[in-house]
Scaffold this active site. Structure first.
Site, short mmCIF file in Angstrom:
data_model
loop_
_atom_site.label_atom_id
_atom_site.label_comp_id
_atom_site.label_asym_id
_atom_site.label_seq_id
_atom_site.Cartn_x
_atom_site.Cartn_y
_atom_site.Cartn_z
CG MET A 18 82.16 44.50 30.53
SD MET A 18 83.13 45.24 31.87
CE MET A 18 81.84 45.85 32.95
CD GLN A 71 76.44 42.61 23.20
OE1 GLN A 71 77.28 41.88 23.71
NE2 GLN A 71 76.70 43.85 22.84
CB CYS A 102 82.97 40.29 20.14
SG CYS A 102 84.17 39.13 20.81
CE LYS A 142 79.44 47.92 24.10
NZ LYS A 142 80.58 47.01 23.85
CG ASN A 203 81.62 51.71 25.42
OD1 ASN A 203 82.08 50.79 24.75
ND2 ASN A 203 81.78 51.76 26.72
N GLY A 204 83.68 54.08 25.84
CA GLY A 204 85.12 54.00 25.66
C GLY A 204 85.89 54.96 26.53
C1 LIG Z 1 85.97 41.75 30.49
C2 LIG Z 1 85.24 42.40 29.35
C3 LIG Z 1 84.21 41.73 28.72
C4 LIG Z 1 83.52 42.34 27.66
N1 LIG Z 1 82.47 41.68 27.09
C5 LIG Z 1 81.69 42.33 26.18
C6 LIG Z 1 80.49 41.73 25.68
O1 LIG Z 1 80.10 40.62 26.08
N2 LIG Z 1 79.78 42.44 24.77
C7 LIG Z 1 80.17 43.69 24.32
O2 LIG Z 1 79.48 44.28 23.50
N3 LIG Z 1 81.29 44.25 24.77
C8 LIG Z 1 82.04 43.62 25.71
N4 LIG Z 1 83.15 44.26 26.21
C9 LIG Z 1 83.49 45.62 25.75
C10 LIG Z 1 82.84 46.67 26.66
O3 LIG Z 1 81.44 46.56 26.68
C11 LIG Z 1 83.24 48.10 26.22
O4 LIG Z 1 82.79 48.32 24.92
C12 LIG Z 1 84.74 48.35 26.26
O5 LIG Z 1 85.32 47.78 27.42
C13 LIG Z 1 85.05 49.85 26.23
O6 LIG Z 1 84.41 50.50 27.30
P1 LIG Z 1 85.22 50.95 28.64
O7 LIG Z 1 86.36 51.83 28.20
O8 LIG Z 1 84.20 51.69 29.47
O9 LIG Z 1 85.75 49.73 29.27
C14 LIG Z 1 83.88 43.65 27.24
C15 LIG Z 1 84.93 44.30 27.87
C16 LIG Z 1 85.61 43.71 28.92
C17 LIG Z 1 86.72 44.47 29.60
#
Ligand SMILES: Cc1cc2nc3c(=O)[nH]c(=O)nc-3n(C[C@H](O)[C@H](O)[C@H](O)COP(=O)(O)O)c2cc1C
Length: 328
Positions: A18, A71, A102, A142, A203-204
């Site tokens: 994140m 990553q 992304c 991812k 994930n999700g």
């Molecule tokens: C603040 C924030 C930053 C994120 N940055 C990345 C990132 O750098 N790389 C990535 O693959 N996903 C990133 N994501 C997506 C998350 O890794 C994840 O795939 C997405 O939030 C869904 O999972 P969750 O429902 O558990 O939040 C980010 C999500 C959030 C909320």
């Protein structure tokens, strides 16, 4: 036990990358609470090759964080593979993960991140170049489910990636167009798992033990990656592990939360300069300090802090408040 290449993971729970959140302090904390592997936020391949200091700072990790994945994202095979090789030589992470998820237009417009979901040839070329460049370091991916609802390509992408030698795939089954709206469609995780033989990490929208169990039951995925629900709540890993081990689990008291805020703050103080430390403390405390009487007053007090001494003083007051607090 979940294995990614030669890496054996102690638990089926992964902390998601994140941006702006999963830095060294937060990763160390999530590890302690039961995440078996943690990831840096996505890091620009071009920034790595140029040895841009701010980019390289995002990669720094300590040995107690291992196993760790770094990553990377980028738009062409040359730069992404060069950056991967640089990473391997300089930092030797346990896993190199490529971001094809992304959805931010600034990233996708250049052809990076989830732009790959509408150009599987580009995804194939970038991934193959990285796998070849880094030899025995496991490469993972991812990704999202597709560019939009009419173009779901995760299973097809999975077949391609498996052939190239990718060691695991994490699927966040929203589309690029969907960004973070609605719910992720776990059927795509199930379909991907049925299509390939490498580990699939779901994930999700996993917010606790019940979601975890439902995701495993519905998709048969090999591990579960958690992002938003861990913000201000690294206990989520422990709560799921307790559920899996049939052990009782109690939510943290306010006092426990305040003590973790203090620990988080000290990790930030050691790892960052003063401005970064104060700003990141405010950000994380905004997540930790919720759901109790006067929580918003405390968040406002922290927002007004100007330096580490003021944050430290407020933390000491908060810990006293937490110790005297009667849980409802
Ligand atoms: C603040 C924030 C930053 C994120 N940055 C990345 C990132 O750098 N790389 C990535 O693959 N996903 C990133 N994501 C997506 C998350 O890794 C994840 O795939 C997405 O939030 C869904 O999972 P969750 O429902 O558990 O939040 C980010 C999500 C959030 C909320």
């Amino acid at each position: 036990m979940l294995e990614i290449g030669n890496i054996k993971l102690k638990t089926p729970l992964l902390l998601a990358p994140m941006a702006g959140i999963t830095d060294h302090p937060f990763r160390v904390i999530c590890k302690e609470f039961g995440a078996s592997i943690v990831y840096t936020e996505f890091v620009s391949a071009n920034g790595i090759i140029r040895e841009n200091q701010r980019t390289l700072d995002l990669i720094k990790f300590t040995d107690d964080e291992r196993p760790i994945g770094v990553q990377i994202f980028g738009e062409d095979p040359e730069s992404v593979s060069q950056s991967a090789l640089f990473l391997k030589k300089k930092y030797n992470p346990d896993i190199i993960d490529i971001n094809y998820g992304c959805p931010v237009p600034k990233v996708t417009k250049k052809g990076a991140g989830s732009a790959a979901m509408k150009d599987l040839c580009r995804m194939e070329e970038i991934t193959a170049a990285v796998v070849e460049a880094v030899g025995d370091t496991p490469v993972t991916v991812k990704m999202r489910a597709g560019w939009d609802e009419g173009n779901i390509v995760s299973a097809k992408a999975g077949e391609v990636l498996e052939k190239i030698g990718v060691k695991a795939i994490t699927l966040h089954p929203r589309t690029t167009k969907q960004q973070f709206r609605g719910l992720s469609d776990w059927n795509h995780i199930k379909e991907l798992k049925q299509t390939v033989n490498i580990p699939i990490i779901g994930n999700g929208d996993v917010k606790g033990y019940d979601d975890y169990m439902r995701m495993i039951d519905e998709t048969n995925c090999d591990g579960v990656m958690i992002a938003r629900a861990a913000m201000g709540n690294p206990w989520i890993f422990k709560s799921i592990l307790c559920g899996l081990e049939g052990k009782p689990y109690k939510n943290p008291t306010l006092e426990e939360k305040t003590l973790l805020c203090k620990k988080h703050f000290h990790l930030l103080k050691d790892a960052k300069n003063e401005t970064q430390c104060v700003n990141l403390s405010k950000k994380h405390f905004g997540y930790y300090l919720k759901g109790f009487n006067k929580a918003s007053d405390w968040r406002i007090k922290f927002m007004k802090a100007n330096n580490v001494n003021e944050v430290e003083e407020l933390l000491d007051e908060l810990i006293k408040y937490g110790a005297a607090y009667k849980e409802e």
